[in-house]
Motif scaffolding. Structure first.
Motif, mmCIF file in Angstrom:
data_model
loop_
_atom_site.group_PDB
_atom_site.id
_atom_site.type_symbol
_atom_site.label_atom_id
_atom_site.label_comp_id
_atom_site.label_asym_id
_atom_site.label_seq_id
_atom_site.Cartn_x
_atom_site.Cartn_y
_atom_site.Cartn_z
ATOM 1 N N PRO A 1 29.365 37.288 39.738
ATOM 2 C CA PRO A 1 28.458 36.165 39.490
ATOM 3 C C PRO A 1 28.962 34.820 39.976
ATOM 4 C CG PRO A 1 29.552 36.771 37.472
ATOM 5 C CD PRO A 1 29.943 37.805 38.493
ATOM 6 N N GLY A 2 30.247 34.730 40.287
ATOM 7 C CA GLY A 2 30.755 33.519 40.905
ATOM 8 C C GLY A 2 31.255 32.425 40.001
ATOM 9 N N ALA A 3 31.679 32.739 38.762
ATOM 10 C CA ALA A 3 32.282 31.715 37.907
ATOM 11 C C ALA A 3 33.530 31.162 38.589
ATOM 12 C CB ALA A 3 32.639 32.306 36.543
ATOM 13 N N LYS A 4 33.674 29.841 38.604
ATOM 14 C CA LYS A 4 34.753 29.191 39.342
ATOM 15 C C LYS A 4 35.645 28.376 38.403
ATOM 16 C CE LYS A 4 31.804 26.935 41.916
ATOM 17 N NZ LYS A 4 30.557 27.497 41.357
ATOM 18 N N HIS A 5 36.784 27.921 38.965
ATOM 19 C CA HIS A 5 37.717 27.031 38.255
ATOM 20 C C HIS A 5 38.201 27.648 36.930
ATOM 21 C CE1 HIS A 5 36.212 24.317 41.243
ATOM 22 N NE2 HIS A 5 35.025 24.220 40.676
ATOM 23 N N LEU A 6 38.425 28.942 36.938
ATOM 24 C CA LEU A 6 38.846 29.642 35.735
ATOM 25 C C LEU A 6 40.331 29.410 35.452
ATOM 26 C CD1 LEU A 6 37.114 33.088 36.379
ATOM 27 C CD2 LEU A 6 36.275 31.224 34.923
ATOM 28 N N THR A 7 40.689 29.386 34.177
ATOM 29 C CA THR A 7 42.079 29.480 33.761
ATOM 30 C C THR A 7 42.286 30.900 33.264
ATOM 31 O OG1 THR A 7 42.286 27.151 33.140
ATOM 32 C CG2 THR A 7 43.834 28.698 32.125
ATOM 33 N N VAL A 8 43.213 31.614 33.881
ATOM 34 C CA VAL A 8 43.440 33.015 33.546
ATOM 35 C C VAL A 8 44.791 33.170 32.851
ATOM 36 C CG1 VAL A 8 43.863 35.326 34.496
ATOM 37 C CG2 VAL A 8 41.971 33.942 35.361
ATOM 38 N N VAL A 9 44.798 33.923 31.775
ATOM 39 C CA VAL A 9 46.020 34.240 31.043
ATOM 40 C C VAL A 9 46.269 35.731 31.198
ATOM 41 C CG1 VAL A 9 47.225 34.143 28.832
ATOM 42 C CG2 VAL A 9 45.460 32.437 29.371
ATOM 43 N N ASN A 10 47.416 36.083 31.778
ATOM 44 C CA ASN A 10 47.722 37.480 32.061
ATOM 45 C C ASN A 10 49.229 37.639 32.143
ATOM 46 O OD1 ASN A 10 48.041 39.795 34.457
ATOM 47 N ND2 ASN A 10 46.378 40.213 33.015
ATOM 48 N N ASN A 11 49.703 38.851 32.013
ATOM 49 C CA ASN A 11 51.142 39.069 32.126
ATOM 50 C C ASN A 11 51.659 38.767 33.521
ATOM 51 O OD1 ASN A 11 53.747 40.162 31.075
ATOM 52 N ND2 ASN A 11 53.398 41.635 32.718
ATOM 53 N N ASN A 12 50.869 39.091 34.548
ATOM 54 C CA ASN A 12 51.306 38.844 35.919
ATOM 55 C C ASN A 12 50.190 38.159 36.705
ATOM 56 O OD1 ASN A 12 49.681 41.199 36.084
ATOM 57 N ND2 ASN A 12 50.679 41.751 38.015
ATOM 58 N N ALA A 13 50.322 38.116 38.017
ATOM 59 C CA ALA A 13 49.346 37.383 38.834
ATOM 60 C C ALA A 13 48.657 38.278 39.848
ATOM 61 C CB ALA A 13 50.034 36.212 39.541
ATOM 62 N N GLY A 14 48.517 39.544 39.506
ATOM 63 C CA GLY A 14 47.760 40.449 40.367
ATOM 64 C C GLY A 14 48.620 41.206 41.359
ATOM 65 N N ASN A 15 48.091 42.356 41.746
ATOM 66 C CA ASN A 15 48.783 43.222 42.703
ATOM 67 C C ASN A 15 47.846 43.628 43.823
ATOM 68 O OD1 ASN A 15 49.699 44.094 39.692
ATOM 69 N ND2 ASN A 15 51.457 44.015 41.055
ATOM 70 N N PRO B 1 31.000 30.825 32.053
ATOM 71 C CA PRO B 1 30.726 29.602 32.811
ATOM 72 C C PRO B 1 31.905 29.186 33.686
ATOM 73 C CG PRO B 1 31.466 29.001 30.642
ATOM 74 C CD PRO B 1 31.486 30.515 30.685
ATOM 75 N N ASP B 2 31.651 28.284 34.599
ATOM 76 C CA ASP B 2 32.730 27.663 35.356
ATOM 77 C C ASP B 2 33.696 26.971 34.386
ATOM 78 O OD1 ASP B 2 31.355 28.474 37.574
ATOM 79 O OD2 ASP B 2 30.726 26.471 38.203
ATOM 80 N N GLY B 3 34.985 27.043 34.690
ATOM 81 C CA GLY B 3 35.983 26.355 33.889
ATOM 82 C C GLY B 3 36.416 27.087 32.638
ATOM 83 N N ALA B 4 35.944 28.305 32.421
ATOM 84 C CA ALA B 4 36.308 29.050 31.215
ATOM 85 C C ALA B 4 37.771 29.482 31.260
ATOM 86 C CB ALA B 4 35.420 30.276 31.057
ATOM 87 N N THR B 5 38.374 29.641 30.083
ATOM 88 C CA THR B 5 39.701 30.240 29.968
ATOM 89 C C THR B 5 39.515 31.709 29.625
ATOM 90 O OG1 THR B 5 40.756 28.189 29.258
ATOM 91 C CG2 THR B 5 41.881 30.249 28.698
ATOM 92 N N VAL B 6 40.072 32.582 30.455
ATOM 93 C CA VAL B 6 39.852 34.020 30.326
ATOM 94 C C VAL B 6 41.188 34.736 30.219
ATOM 95 C CG1 VAL B 6 38.815 36.075 31.368
ATOM 96 C CG2 VAL B 6 37.758 33.826 31.718
ATOM 97 N N MET B 7 41.385 35.448 29.129
ATOM 98 C CA MET B 7 42.543 36.322 29.001
ATOM 99 C C MET B 7 42.196 37.686 29.581
ATOM 100 S SD MET B 7 43.979 35.444 25.194
ATOM 101 C CE MET B 7 44.731 33.847 24.851
ATOM 102 N N ILE B 8 43.134 38.263 30.318
ATOM 103 C CA ILE B 8 42.913 39.578 30.916
ATOM 104 C C ILE B 8 44.055 40.491 30.503
ATOM 105 C CG2 ILE B 8 42.696 40.881 33.058
ATOM 106 C CD1 ILE B 8 41.475 38.428 34.348
ATOM 107 N N GLY B 9 43.732 41.575 29.818
ATOM 108 C CA GLY B 9 44.735 42.497 29.334
ATOM 109 C C GLY B 9 45.335 43.339 30.446
ATOM 110 N N GLY B 10 46.353 44.103 30.077
ATOM 111 C CA GLY B 10 47.011 44.973 31.043
ATOM 112 C C GLY B 10 48.426 44.520 31.340
ATOM 113 N N PHE B 11 49.204 45.453 31.796
ATOM 114 C CA PHE B 11 50.587 45.187 32.184
ATOM 115 C C PHE B 11 50.685 45.583 33.642
ATOM 116 C CE2 PHE B 11 55.137 45.634 32.388
ATOM 117 C CZ PHE B 11 55.615 44.722 31.461
ATOM 118 N N ALA B 12 50.557 44.591 34.546
ATOM 119 C CA ALA B 12 50.308 44.851 35.967
ATOM 120 C C ALA B 12 48.995 45.642 36.043
ATOM 121 C CB ALA B 12 51.470 45.578 36.611
#
Length: 226
Positions: free
Chosen positions: A43-57, A17-28
């Motif tokens: 699907p277009g889920a919005k306003h997510l809180t993402v937990v990850n080691n970095n912020a994308g490449n 859903p919108d507003g979900a907190t999502v952890m994403i694995g991986g190191f970079a």
């Protein structure tokens, strides 16, 4: 009969859903669940809180999710490098909130959530801006900062092999954040290279027990041209 195999990434992530907190694995990009992230965008889920080691490449994976303006907040330890332009653009425009956490502390906050720990003291970041507004305590002549666990609604991780109960094995250091994120989320979705029958996995090799896994999607690796 317990069977956690899901046919497609789209089916596995249809209820985020919108507003979900999502952890994403991986190191970079190392063992990042790229195909699951692509379906999270679709699907277009919005306003997510993402937990990850970095912020994308570059322009793929988590960076693409940020570029699509689906992320409201990111909790990470390493947000910027030369190809983190989607993070830079969103952050400078005020479209993305950043919570910067030292890498060891990030891992321990995630692990604490899975272990049911209400908080812990660490000397890391004491006396810096990262400790502002946090409770501190002096223990045995050393100063510590109180850190809280990080819980998630979903964890998206990548493993090597899985059986239908959701027991997982990983390839060498490719496990990185996967096991602790799986334990810290209400719903863990895993993409794997190979699915196997029950009993085919050596119990001594199982890193993440199936009790922490809700859905498993097999995604065959791309074949390289000869």
């Amino acid at each position: 009969m317990i069977d956690k195999f899901i046919s497609t990434p789209a089916e596995a992530l249809a209820d985020v859903p919108d507003g979900a907190t999502v952890m994403i694995g991986g190191f970079a990009n190392a063992r990042m669940p790229a195909e699951l992230i692509d379906e999270l965008i679709a699907p277009g889920a919005k306003h997510l809180t993402v937990v990850n080691n970095n912020a994308g490449n570059a322009d793929a994976g988590l960076a693409a999710l940020i570029g699509a303006l689906r992320v409201r907040k990111i909790i990470c330890s390493f947000p910027r490098q030369t190809d983190s332009w989607h993070f830079d653009k969103a952050f400078r425009a005020g479209e993305l909130e950043l919570e910067l956490v030292p890498q060891g502390t990030l891992a321990e906050r995630i692990r604490a959530a899975g272990a049911g720990i209400g908080g812990f003291y660490t000397p890391t970041a004491y006396g810096t801006r990262l400790a502002e507004g946090r409770e501190t305590r002096r223990i045995d002549d050393r100063d510590y900062v109180l850190e809280s666990p990080i819980h998630a609604d979903y964890a998206l991780i990548k493993a090597d092999r899985a059986d239908r109960w959701g027991n997982l094995t990983y390839r060498m250091t490719a496990r990185n954040f996967g096991p602790i994120m799986a334990a810290a989320a209400k719903c863990t979705v895993v993409q794997v290279r190979e699915t196997v029958t029950l009993g085919e996995l050596d119990p001594e090799s199982v890193v993440t027990p199936g009790i922490f896994v809700k859905r498993v999607v097999r995604i065959a690796p791309l074949r390289r041209a000869a």
